[in-house]
Every structure is written in structure tokens, then in C-alpha cells.
Design an enzyme around this catalytic site. Structure first.
Site, PDB file in Angstrom:
ATOM      1  CE  LYS A 167      -6.021  -7.233  -1.556  1.00  0.00           C
ATOM      2  NZ  LYS A 167      -6.227  -7.005  -0.173  1.00  0.00           N
ATOM      3  CE  LYS A 224     -13.407  -2.706   0.312  1.00  0.00           C
ATOM      4  NZ  LYS A 224     -13.325  -2.274   1.682  1.00  0.00           N
ATOM      5  CE  LYS A 267      -4.460  -1.359   1.783  1.00  0.00           C
ATOM      6  NZ  LYS A 267      -5.526  -1.060   2.742  1.00  0.00           N
TER       7      LYS A 267
HETATM    8  P1  TYM Z   1     -10.897  -5.256   3.910  1.00  0.00           P
HETATM    9  O1  TYM Z   1     -11.862  -4.176   4.191  1.00  0.00           O
HETATM   10  O2  TYM Z   1      -9.809  -5.009   2.919  1.00  0.00           O
HETATM   11  O3  TYM Z   1     -11.665  -6.556   3.435  1.00  0.00           O
HETATM   12  C1  TYM Z   1     -12.768  -7.070   4.162  1.00  0.00           C
HETATM   13  C2  TYM Z   1     -12.724  -8.583   4.123  1.00  0.00           C
HETATM   14  O4  TYM Z   1     -12.772  -9.050   2.775  1.00  0.00           O
HETATM   15  C3  TYM Z   1     -11.687  -9.960   2.536  1.00  0.00           C
HETATM   16  N1  TYM Z   1     -11.231  -9.783   1.137  1.00  0.00           N
HETATM   17  C4  TYM Z   1     -11.068 -10.791   0.284  1.00  0.00           C
HETATM   18  N2  TYM Z   1     -11.255 -12.119   0.412  1.00  0.00           N
HETATM   19  C5  TYM Z   1     -11.012 -12.885  -0.691  1.00  0.00           C
HETATM   20  N3  TYM Z   1     -10.588 -12.380  -1.876  1.00  0.00           N
HETATM   21  C6  TYM Z   1     -10.389 -11.058  -2.049  1.00  0.00           C
HETATM   22  N4  TYM Z   1      -9.993 -10.567  -3.222  1.00  0.00           N
HETATM   23  C7  TYM Z   1     -10.628 -10.195  -0.936  1.00  0.00           C
HETATM   24  N5  TYM Z   1     -10.528  -8.851  -0.754  1.00  0.00           N
HETATM   25  C8  TYM Z   1     -10.901  -8.616   0.533  1.00  0.00           C
HETATM   26  C9  TYM Z   1     -10.598  -9.513   3.521  1.00  0.00           C
HETATM   27  O5  TYM Z   1      -9.689 -10.567   3.771  1.00  0.00           O
HETATM   28  C10 TYM Z   1     -11.419  -9.150   4.734  1.00  0.00           C
HETATM   29  O6  TYM Z   1     -11.717 -10.292   5.496  1.00  0.00           O
HETATM   30  N6  TYM Z   1      -7.805  -5.099   7.845  1.00  0.00           N
HETATM   31  C11 TYM Z   1      -9.077  -5.593   7.378  1.00  0.00           C
HETATM   32  C12 TYM Z   1     -10.252  -5.096   8.201  1.00  0.00           C
HETATM   33  C13 TYM Z   1     -10.124  -5.293   9.675  1.00  0.00           C
HETATM   34  C14 TYM Z   1     -10.293  -6.508  10.381  1.00  0.00           C
HETATM   35  C15 TYM Z   1     -10.112  -6.158  11.755  1.00  0.00           C
HETATM   36  C16 TYM Z   1     -10.582  -7.814   9.994  1.00  0.00           C
HETATM   37  C17 TYM Z   1      -9.847  -4.317  10.575  1.00  0.00           C
HETATM   38  N7  TYM Z   1      -9.839  -4.852  11.833  1.00  0.00           N
HETATM   39  C18 TYM Z   1     -10.197  -7.135  12.745  1.00  0.00           C
HETATM   40  C19 TYM Z   1     -10.672  -8.777  11.004  1.00  0.00           C
HETATM   41  C20 TYM Z   1     -10.479  -8.427  12.356  1.00  0.00           C
HETATM   42  C21 TYM Z   1      -9.281  -5.117   5.949  1.00  0.00           C
HETATM   43  O7  TYM Z   1      -8.692  -4.175   5.512  1.00  0.00           O
HETATM   44  O8  TYM Z   1     -10.268  -5.793   5.284  1.00  0.00           O
END
Ligand code: TYM
Length: 334
Positions: free
Chosen positions: A198, A201, A114
Site C-alpha cells: 500500500k 508514509k 509493523k
Molecule cells: P493512518 O494514520 O495510517 O491512516 C489514516 C487513514 O488513511 C487511510 N489510508 C489509506 N487508504 C487507502 N490507501 C492507502 N494506501 C492508505 N493509507 C492510509 C487509513 O485506512 C486511515 O483511514 N489506526 C488508524 C488511525 C486511527 C483510527 C482510530 C481510525 C486511530 N484510531 C479510530 C479510525 C477510528 C491509522 O493508523 O490510520
């Protein structure tokens, strides 16, 4: 240590939730709420580690909440709230900043991706983001964390932080060591344009992803344009090893039809990818467009969405405050 199982997970309100979020995380959130107590958080403090237009952020928090509900999360069963409304997340994050090690953060590959080539210009928040993620989980003493594979390294860090806290403050088992729940076959949905990346967004081309709000027409166009392979579909998975785009499409199809990849590949052997694409677009439209319509419907009543968040915040705060009281005590804060 209590044996209580508790699920925590979060999603960033950065707009355009997509098929990766849905298959990697949200679908799992919904099935877990049938078995365990669950807390699902719209992680707005994570989102601002990269600059967000304030108006967009506000709208995206509500849209992510609507997406939670539209995919089947039930606010009477699960706690649904936004992170910044429970100040304990920020407070515990500070304490954990002092437990976590710089060397540990330096290994985080997502920061490297990032921050890009000019790390000096990345926000400090982006660098210490995994400590905030650990705080999210540990604030509730969560035992299980459903995420996609891209969050695995952050989860491992949360486990290290929990272990170090328990050791430093001589309180064995105080924080449970959280278990990642990563879907086996579908842990990483890849971009439709370049399956070495992957689905995300932030990817520039909208053709790289299926958004939850896409119309049937959008889905048809995107799947038609998706990269596949000029040969026909092979009879065995092994032959797909160097064809990540083709493998991605078949994997998504297998997940949406609840059939194993082996079965799909053997059923489709010898067919052209256009055949798979037509079938895939059909199942995607029937699964995703009702979710998109429900999101649009929910977004018409913002006060209802805010009410859900407020109710969730109240419930989350009770657990957070109780745990924080004990955490402050362990650390020696008066
Ligand atoms: P974020 O917002 O990027 O994504 C949310 C969830 O979607 C999953 N995900 C995917 N799974 C499969 N293939 C993909 N291409 C894909 N893109 C996104 C992510 O793995 C996630 O589960 N840091 C985290 C948010 C967070 C969090 C937490 C998660 C903050 N605190 C505590 C668990 C526990 C994030 O940026 O997810």
C-alpha cells in the site's frame, strides 16, 4: 439505544499525509460532515507506539490538523482535536485492554507487519494499539467509522470488543456496534513503485507516494517514474489482473475524474501508459497542489491551529466525560 448517528475517525500525525490518506479517508471525512455529526482526531497516542522525535511529533500534530482543514474539514461543523488532550481515550483503552482477548490481538496483521521479524523488540503499545483504536471510537459511542481498507481488521476488533463489553456487563446496546465506511473502488491506494504494497508514509522511497505537500514538479516527476506496463492499455479490466501497477494508476485516475474504471479503461484502450500518465499528472496537480498550498499557508499561523485543537478538545471532552461516567458505572468503578 439512541438512534443518533455519529462519525469518528483518526489519522496518525507521523508526517507526509499522502494520496492514500486523501482518497481512502480524508475525502470521505469531508463529505460525511455534510450529513452527520463528525469527530476527527489527530491520534498522537497511536503515533508514539513507534518512537517519535518529540519535536517532530509536535510539528506533525499541527501539520495533520492543517491537512484536515486544507482538505475541507470545517471546525464549526466537525469536532477536530488531538487524542492525548482528552484523557478519556487512555482511560477507556485500559478498561478495554481488560475486555479484549490476547487471541484477538494475535490475529492483527498490521502488528505483524509493523513489528517485523523481531517482535520481542516492538513496544507493548504497538501490540495493544487496536484496543486504543476501539477506545477512540467507543468513547464517543460512534456509529460510523470512515477508513481505508487497511483498517478493516482493526474495525472488526472494535466491533468484537463493543459486543463483548455489552455482554460482559449485561448492557445490551450500550455501545453501538460501529460500522466501517470503506470507499468501494479506492479503498487501498498502492505504492507507485511496487503495487503489491500500500502507499504509505513509512515507505523509504518518496517516489512511492504522492504527498499532499508535493509541488506540481514533484507530481510530474513521480508519475513519470511510476511503474506501469510495457504493453499498451488493454480494453478490459480483466486483462489488468496481473498488472497491479497499471491497475493502480488507472484506478487513481478513475477516482479523480469521477468516472468508472470500466469507462476509463474503454476510453484509454490501445493507448500507451505515457498518455495515461500525462493525464493523471494533470488531474493530480489540479486536485492536490491547492491542498498543499493551503497546508503551507495554515502552517504559518500555528496559534490558529492550536486554537482549533483547543476548541475541539473542549467539545470532545464533554461527550467523553459523560460517556465515561456511564462506562465507569457499568464496570463498577467508584
Ligand atoms: P493512518 O494514520 O495510517 O491512516 C489514516 C487513514 O488513511 C487511510 N489510508 C489509506 N487508504 C487507502 N490507501 C492507502 N494506501 C492508505 N493509507 C492510509 C487509513 O485506512 C486511515 O483511514 N489506526 C488508524 C488511525 C486511527 C483510527 C482510530 C481510525 C486511530 N484510531 C479510530 C479510525 C477510528 C491509522 O493508523 O490510520
Amino acid at each position: 439505544m439512541s438512534n443518533k448517528k455519529l462519525v469518528f475517525s483518526g489519522v496518525q500525525p507521523t508526517g507526509n499525509l499522502h494520496l492514500g490518506n486523501y482518497l481512502g479517508a480524508l475525502k470521505n471525512f469531508v463529505s460525511l460532515q455534510k450529513e452527520m455529526e463528525c469527530i476527527y482526531c489527530v491520534v498522537d497516542l497511536h503515533a508514539i507506539t513507534v518512537f517519535q522525535n518529540p519535536k517532530n511529533l509536535y510539528d506533525n500534530v499541527l501539520e495533520t490538523t492543517a491537512s484536515f482543514l486544507a482538505t475541507g474539514l470545517n471546525p464549526d461543523k466537525s469536532i477536530i482535536f488531538n487524542q492525548s488532550s482528552v484523557s478519556g481515550h487512555a482511560e477507556l483503552a485500559w478498561i478495554l485492554n481488560c475486555v479484549s482477548r490476547i487471541g484477538w490481538l494475535n490475529r492483527m496483521t498490521q502488528f505483524k507487519d509493523k513489528a517485523g521479524s523481531d517482535k520481542e523488540k516492538a513496544s507493548v503499545g504497538l501490540y495493544i494499539y487496536p484496543n486504543l483504536m476501539a477506545a477512540d471510537i467507543l468513547l464517543y459511542k460512534a456509529t460510523h467509522v470512515p477508513v481505508g481498507a487497511d483498517q478493516k481488521q482493526h474495525l472488526e476488533l472494535s466491533r468484537d470488543i463493543a459486543q463483548k463489553f455489552n455482554k460482559d456487563f449485561n448492557c445490551k446496546d450500550f455501545f453501538p456496534i460501529p460500522e466501517p465506511l470503506i470507499p468501494k473502488n479506492i479503498s487501498r491506494i498502492m505504492s507507485l513503485r511496487d503495487a503489491t504494497k500500500k502507499m504509505s508514509k513509512s515507505e523509504e522511497s518518496d517516489y512511492s507516494r504522492i504527498n499532499l505537500k508535493d509541488t506540481a514538479d514533484d507530481i510530474n516527476k513521480k508519475i513519470k517514474k511510476a511503474k506501469s506496463d510495457s504493453n499498451s492499455i488493454p480494453g478490459e479490466i480483466k486483462s489488468l489482473e496481473n498488472k497491479p501497477e497499471a491497475l493502480n494508476l488507472l484506478t487513481i485516475y478513475s477516482e479523480l475524474t469521477n468516472k468508472s474504471l470500466e469507462k476509463i479503461v474503454s476510453e484509454m484502450a490501445g493507448k500507451e501508459y505515457s498518455f495515461l500518465k500525462a493525464k493523471l499528472a494533470e488531474v493530480l496537480i489540479s486536485e492536490i497542489t491547492p491542498v498543499g498550498k493551503e497546508i503551507q499557508k495554515l502552517l504559518k499561523d500555528k496559534s490558529y491551529l492550536k486554537k482549533i485543537l483547543k476548541k475541539g478538545t473542549e467539545k470532545a471532552n464533554i461527550i467523553a466525560e459523560e460517556n465515561l461516567k456511564n462506562i465507569r458505572e457499568k464496570v463498577g468503578l467508584i
